[in-house]
Structures are given as C-alpha cells and as structure tokens.
Design an enzyme around this catalytic site. Structure first.
Site, short mmCIF file in Angstrom:
data_model
loop_
_atom_site.label_atom_id
_atom_site.label_comp_id
_atom_site.label_asym_id
_atom_site.label_seq_id
_atom_site.Cartn_x
_atom_site.Cartn_y
_atom_site.Cartn_z
N LYS A 34 49.48 39.50 28.62
CA LYS A 34 48.68 39.99 29.74
C LYS A 34 47.87 41.18 29.23
O LYS A 34 48.43 42.18 28.80
CB LYS A 34 49.60 40.41 30.89
CG LYS A 34 48.84 41.08 32.03
CD LYS A 34 49.76 41.47 33.18
CE LYS A 34 49.15 42.61 33.97
NZ LYS A 34 50.07 43.17 34.96
N GLY A 55 50.46 49.61 41.85
CA GLY A 55 51.50 50.43 42.45
C GLY A 55 51.12 51.08 43.77
O GLY A 55 51.92 51.78 44.36
N ALA A 94 48.74 43.17 41.07
CA ALA A 94 48.56 44.61 41.31
C ALA A 94 48.13 44.96 42.73
O ALA A 94 47.28 44.30 43.33
CB ALA A 94 47.57 45.23 40.34
N ASN A 139 55.37 43.63 41.04
CA ASN A 139 56.41 44.43 40.40
C ASN A 139 56.82 45.55 41.34
O ASN A 139 57.85 45.46 42.02
CB ASN A 139 55.91 44.98 39.06
CG ASN A 139 57.03 45.68 38.29
OD1 ASN A 139 58.08 46.00 38.82
ND2 ASN A 139 56.83 45.93 37.03
#
Ligand SMILES: Cc1cc2nc3c(=O)[nH]c(=O)nc-3n(C[C@H](O)[C@H](O)[C@H](O)COP(=O)(O)OP(=O)(O)OC[C@H]3O[C@@H](n4cnc5c(N)ncnc54)[C@H](O)[C@@H]3O)c2cc1C
EC number: 2.8.1.10
Lengths: 284, 378
Positions: free
Chosen positions: A102, A163, A189, A211
């Site tokens: 990635k 995030g 993301a 994530n």
C-alpha cells in the site's frame, strides 16, 4: 452488472472478504485478535516501519496473527516521497512480507494527506518492479484514473484524513471514482463508524479499509463485527437498487383495495396520489 | 463510628488506594490479597512513567489522566519514602523514542507537535544529537524524539514502600487470604468470603484485582472484559550510565536502574494466566537489544521474569462505582501504565468515596462501559 456474491479479486488473488483491517493502534494483542476474527477480514495492513524486519516472526504485532491465512498489505506510511516509499516496499518484500504494497506518502504531519505526485511516481516505479501496488490517494477522480493507468492493482481513495472519523467528505467524487474505475476501489481512511462504510459501499466501492474506527472504538470487537455487517449491508443495498428520493410522503401501504378501508381511507389515498404526482413533477 | 473500607488486591493499585484512604483519615482500612502483597504485574513492571511515549496519538482523557499522574509523582513518592523509610528511586532521566527508519520521523513529529502544547517540551534529535545523548546506540538510528519530563521508579521497591507506609498509617493488611468465592453487595454492606474461609465485612469496597478483575463480573452483574496480557522482560548487568535515558523503539525499550541492571522489556503475549518465561519471548528481546545497542549483542540477560497486565477492550482502566451497588468501586485494568497511574487512581477513587468527585467526571473510565456491546455480541 456486478453480482453481490461475486468475489473481489486484486492482483490475481481472489478474496473472501471486502473488509481490510489495519492492525495499528489496537489497545492490546488480544483485542486485535478478537477484532480480526469478528471482522472476517482476510487482508491486513500494517506500517513496514514498525515491523521487525530482521525476523518477521519475532515482530510484536505480526506474531499474533502468524497462524492465520491472511494476505499481508504492508504500507509505506511515514514515507515523505517516492524514493522512500520504494525503499520501504523493497525492504518489506526482502523480509518476506509478500509483494503487495500500500503506497502511502505524505509530508504534512498535521493532515497526513497523501502527496498526489509522489504517490503517482511511486506507483509507476513499484509496478515496474513487480509489486502489486495499492496506492492510498486523495479522492480525486482524475488522479485515480492516472493511478490505474500507471498499473495500480486497486485504488484506495480516502474518505477524509487518516484517523479523523469524519466520514466521506466528498461522496460525489467517490461515486465518480467508483463508476469510472476499471480496478477495484477500496475506500481507505477517515471513516468513523458503520454508517460511513455503508455509504461507501452504496456509492459503489468494492471494499473498505478501516483501522482507527475499529482499534479506537470503545469496544473494538463489537465495532469490527459492525464493520463486517456494514460492508455486506452496503453492498447488498447498492445491488438491490434503492428507491428514488421524493420530496413528499407516499403511503407505504396503499389503502386502495385494502381489506378493511377505514373512515379516512379514501382521503389519504388521494393525498398519496397527489404526492406522487408532485414528486414526478419535480423530477422532470 | 468510622466507615470501614475494604480494598481487594494488594498490587500497586490496591496499595495506593489503601494508602490514600488511610492518609485522608476517618476510615478503618483493610487491604486483602489472596497471596503476598506487592501484586503480580506490579512487581514485574519496568517502572517507567511515560505518559507521552505511551500516548502517541491525541490528547484524549486517558492521556490527560496519565499526565496528571506524572505531575503528582514527585510529591507522592517523597511522602511514601518519608513514611516508609524506603527509597523508590524516582529518577528523572527523560526518554528517547528512537527512529530506526526515516519513515519513523513523520509520526514522531506529529506527536511532538501536539504534545508540546501539553508541556512535553519534546525536542527533535538528529543522528549526531542521538550519538551524543546515548553513545551506545547503533549507528542505524536515524534520529529521535527526546522527552525530558519522563521518569522512572524502581517498581519492586515502590510496592514495598507502599505496603510499609500503609502499615505505618494503621491499615490492616491481610495477606494470603485466599481467592474470593463470594462477594455480597446487597443491603448496602459488603461481605467478602474467601476459599480459605476468610470473611471480611465493610461499608465499602474497592476492587483492585488486576488481571483477575474479570472474575468479579458475576457479583457486579455486568461484563467486565479484562484480558491478562503477559509481559516477558529481562535485565542485563550494565554499568550505571551505560544507557542514560529510557530508550524506546517499536519492538522493545530499555531502562537503566540504580542497582546496575539494564531492564529490557517487554513482550505482549496471549497466554491466559500463565506467568512463565519462554525461550522465544526472551530471545526476541535479546536479538533486538543487540541490534539497537551493539554492546549488548554478546551479553546475556541475568534475570528474566514475567507479569500479567490487566487489559481492557479499549486499553483504558476501569475507575468508578459499580452501577446498582455504589458501595463498590472498581480500580483496575491499568494495562501498561499501572505504575504511572497509581497516584492519580488513588486520588480520584478516594475523591469518589469522599463524595468530592461526581462519578460523571470518570465517565470515560466507567467500569460498566462494555456491558451493552458485550450483551449484544452474546
Ligand atoms: C513486564 C511489564 C512491564 C511493565 N512496565 C510498566 C511500566 O514501565 N510503567 C507502568 O506504569 N506500568 C508498567 N506495567 C504495568 C503495571 O505493572 C500494571 O499496570 C500494574 O502493576 C497493575 O497493578 P494492579 O495492582 O492492578 O495489578 P497486580 O500488580 O497484578 O495486582 C493485583 C493483585 O490482586 C490480587 N488479587 C487478584 N484477585 C484477588 C482476589 N479475588 N482477592 C484478593 N486478591 C486478589 C493478586 O494476588 C495481585 O496481588 C508493566 C507490566 C508488565 C507485566
């Protein structure tokens, strides 16, 4: 027409799950393992810079997933330009982490937004070097097209900065990317919760990478399961074909021909028909 | 009549709570441990007080809790030393997070940016600075972040000192009391029964059972998901000053103690409640040690041990009253930071007992915060 049960294929590998999970930021390895299980993810991503490349089996994170059959998608996060990204990718491959990479290149420490030019350069070079390259990119349709032309095995547009949990800031762009793309589109993301995942899938994404929204959820294991269900729900919903949007109500149960028409039955049926008509009018 | 307070668990968290409650006065305090005092994880810890390094992401409530505790430490430690006559070896070395790749630098700079707004005074080190500050580091190290505020204590001495201070303050210390077989919380009182026939009654209870806190869910009536995560750790002989600061990398950390050892930790293993040390677990640390500090490559550690960290689902501790049974309070799940968090935990928990801190202030750490999702997942 895509079938909802068709398999996602990237770089010649058929994948069981359309949910990719990042392994960073989990509070502890037990929660990581349980979340991985609950997510059903088959592809995991992690930062090469954090891995013990001397002996991958010793690594503080990877040792906890080594006995699962997973596809590794190491990422170049922390790279500030194409040269660094290519170097990191080669280190990962040499360490036995496979040939998927990635591409993640940023030089802005505050937003961590991907650098488009360096990402394109790195993708071109990595493809030439035989990597299965999945660039993390801004949600720009033209850039995604150029990445595809450069040989990217999939494109990974972000919904919002990494995030942030802000969700899909530009659904229009993401829809265009999904519509035009000849390679799988994995939205990566910025997603915050299951609703963002559903939205991305409804916009036509082929898969999702999450994530932070899992790892930093109050109960990551429950959120991992929610994400798995959301990918499925969003995809099914996209396949099923949604109703058109209307400005006014239309009765969900028609009272015409109802077994027991109530005292107001006739009136509401007329209202309903009027609403249909004006909605038609608006659409034209 | 004085209120009777029972503290269950004699690790750093239980001892700190008992100590704080006794110091404030007005209560008869008893602390019980099923084994010896000093705890399980607590005696195993490296003793680092590292709120910045341990929280690289954002100034969330957990970071602020850690930071508050660091700031409480000097005065708190000094008082315990005075009462116990035992030095806890609080040492202000600062810490260095080493960047082994150029790619490590960007996230460290992100961290430096927001943490300096919180008083970290972190400084960027280039390769030459690094060599000057920590001459033993491998030449592969590309740079690092120096965090001058971070400190460490000698955890085995700190728990000894706390126990001594508790005794000085008149805390009744009931060691080797056996495992809990029943905890009755009805009628506003607390009754604890142990497997060896021990019976303890009190008005209030603080449960500080570390990695074993999950066992209390049947008495609390909601899920308390606490996982034991084993940390294997070792120590080298090392002349004092060989490694001057706490040094962190993605795979391990090192901290030099005043007794001439260099502690290197730690693994994060999923091994149930097994506290044994494995060949593989230690070899991981020693191989990496040799790589980061070349002088360690041909040395073997002289001690190896392991502890069970109490880990919750979000990594944050469980702090606050048990809903439905406010006479019971939980202080557990401190995972990697129980030594750092000891003073702030004790003060907040005693503030709750004293009615000075509304439980809502501790909402991010509510002991029942996993109850709903646990029920849904089944
Ligand atoms: C290798 C390692 C390194 C670490 N390094 C650091 C560090 O550098 N800095 C830091 O801040 N933290 C560190 N930690 C984390 C820290 O050690 C823990 O967070 C902390 O010790 C937890 O304290 P505790 O009192 O909750 O648990 P423990 O110390 O495990 O104590 C729990 C006690 O409860 C008792 N108990 C359990 N059930 C019952 C019962 N039913 N009845 C009576 N007694 C009971 C047990 O016998 C035990 O004595 C480290 C941990 C490990 C393992």
């Amino acid at each position: 027409m895509k079938r909802y049960d068709s398999q996602l294929e990237i770089g010649g590998t058929k994948l069981r799950s359309r949910l990719f999970l990042g392994t960073g930021r989990f509070p502890n390895p037990a929660v990581l393992q349980q979340s991985l299980e609950a997510s059903g993810a088959e592809v995991i991503t992690f930062a090469v810079r954090r891995v013990n490349l001397d002996s991958v089996e010793d690594d503080s994170v990877l040792q906890h997933v080594e006995d699962r059959s997973l596809v590794y998608l190491p990422n170049t996060s922390g790279a500030g330009n194409a040269d660094e990204a290519v170097r990191i990718a080669k280190l990962a491959r040499a360490a036995g982490l496979g040939n998927w990479i990635k591409v993640e290149i940023s030089r802005d420490e505050r937003t961590l937004l991907p650098d488009p030019l360096e990402t394109l350069r790195a993708t071109e070079r990595l493809v030439r070097e035989g990597f299965v390259a999945l660039p993390y990119t801004s949600d720009d349709p033209m850039l995604c097209r150029r990445l595809e032309e450069a040989g990217a095995a999939a494109v990974m547009p972000g919904g919002a900065p990494i995030g942030t949990g802000l969700g899909i800031l530009n659904p229009y762009n993401l829809g265009l990317i999904a519509e035009q793309s000849g390679v799988p589109v994995i939205v990566d993301a910025g997603l915050g919760s299951a609703q963002d995942v559903v939205q991305a899938m409804e916009l036509g994404a082929d898969g999702i990478l999450v994530n932070t929204p899992v790892a930093k959820a109050q109960d990551p294991v429950a959120m991992a399961k929610a994400m798995r269900l959301a990918v499925e729900a969003g995809r099914l919903s996209a396949m099923a074909g949604r109703i058109p949007r209307k400005p006014y109500a239309s009765a969900s149960s028609s009272t015409e021909g109802a077994l027991f028409g109530g005292p107001y039955a006739a009136g509401s049926a007329i209202e309903g028909r009027r609403a249909e008509t004006s909605a038609e009018g608006l659409r034209r | 009549m004085k209120e009777e307070l029972l503290v269950v668990g004699g690790g750093i968290v239980g001892l700190s709570c008992a100590y704080e409650a006794a110091k404030r006065g007005g209560r008869k305090v008893t602390i019980v441990d099923r084994g010896d005092f000093g705890g399980q994880a607590s005696g195993a810890a490296a003793g680092m007080l590292a709120p910045y390094t341990e929280n690289s992401e954002q100034p969330d409530p957990f970071f602020r809790l850690c930071l508050d505790s660091l700031r409480l430490y000097p005065e708190w430690a000094e008082e315990i030393e005075r009462l116990s006559g035992i030095s806890v070896e609080l040492t202000h070395t600062g810490s260095i997070q080493v960047a082994l790749h150029e790619a490590d630098m960007l996230p460290l700079r992100t961290r430096q940016r927001w943490q300096n707004e919180w008083g970290a005074r972190a400084e960027w080190l280039d390769a030459a600075d690094l060599r000057r500050l920590e001459p033993g580091l491998s030449s592969a190290a590309a740079g690092g972040l120096y965090c001058p505020e971070e400190s460490h204590v000698y955890a085995p001495k700190l728990v000894k000192a706390l126990e001594a201070a508790c005794r000085r303050l008149g805390v009744r210390c009931a060691g080797n009391a056996g495992d809990t077989v029943d905890l009755m919380l009805d009628g506003g009182r607390v009754r604890l029964v142990t497997g060896t026939g021990g019976r303890f009654e009190a008005d209030r209870v603080i449960v500080c059972a570390g990695a074993w806190t999950g066992a209390f869910e049947r008495w609390f009536g909601f899920a308390v998901p606490v996982n034991p995560i084993r940390g294997q750790i070792c120590a080298y002989h090392s002349p004092i000053g060989e490694v001057r600061r706490m040094v962190f990398t993605s795979q391990a950390y090192w901290v030099g103690k005043r007794n001439g050892t260099l502690v290197c930790g730690a693994s994060e293993d999923i091994a149930g409640f097994d506290t044994s040390v494995t060949e593989r677990g230690i070899a991981r640390l020693t191989r990496w040690s040799g790589r980061v500090f070349p002088a360690l490559a041909d040395r073997s550690p002289v001690h190896r041990w392991a502890g069970l960290r109490p880990a919750t689902l979000d990594g944050w501790p469980l702090l606050g009253p048990v809903p439905g049974a406010p006479q019971a309070v939980v202080a557990a799940g401190h995972y990697r930071n129980g030594i750092l968090l000891a003073p702030v935990t004790a003060k907040r928990i005693c503030d709750v007992l004293d009615g000075k801190l509304p439980a809502a202030e501790l909402a991010p750490f509510a002991p029942d915060r996993f109850a709903a999702s646990a029920r849904t997942l089944g």
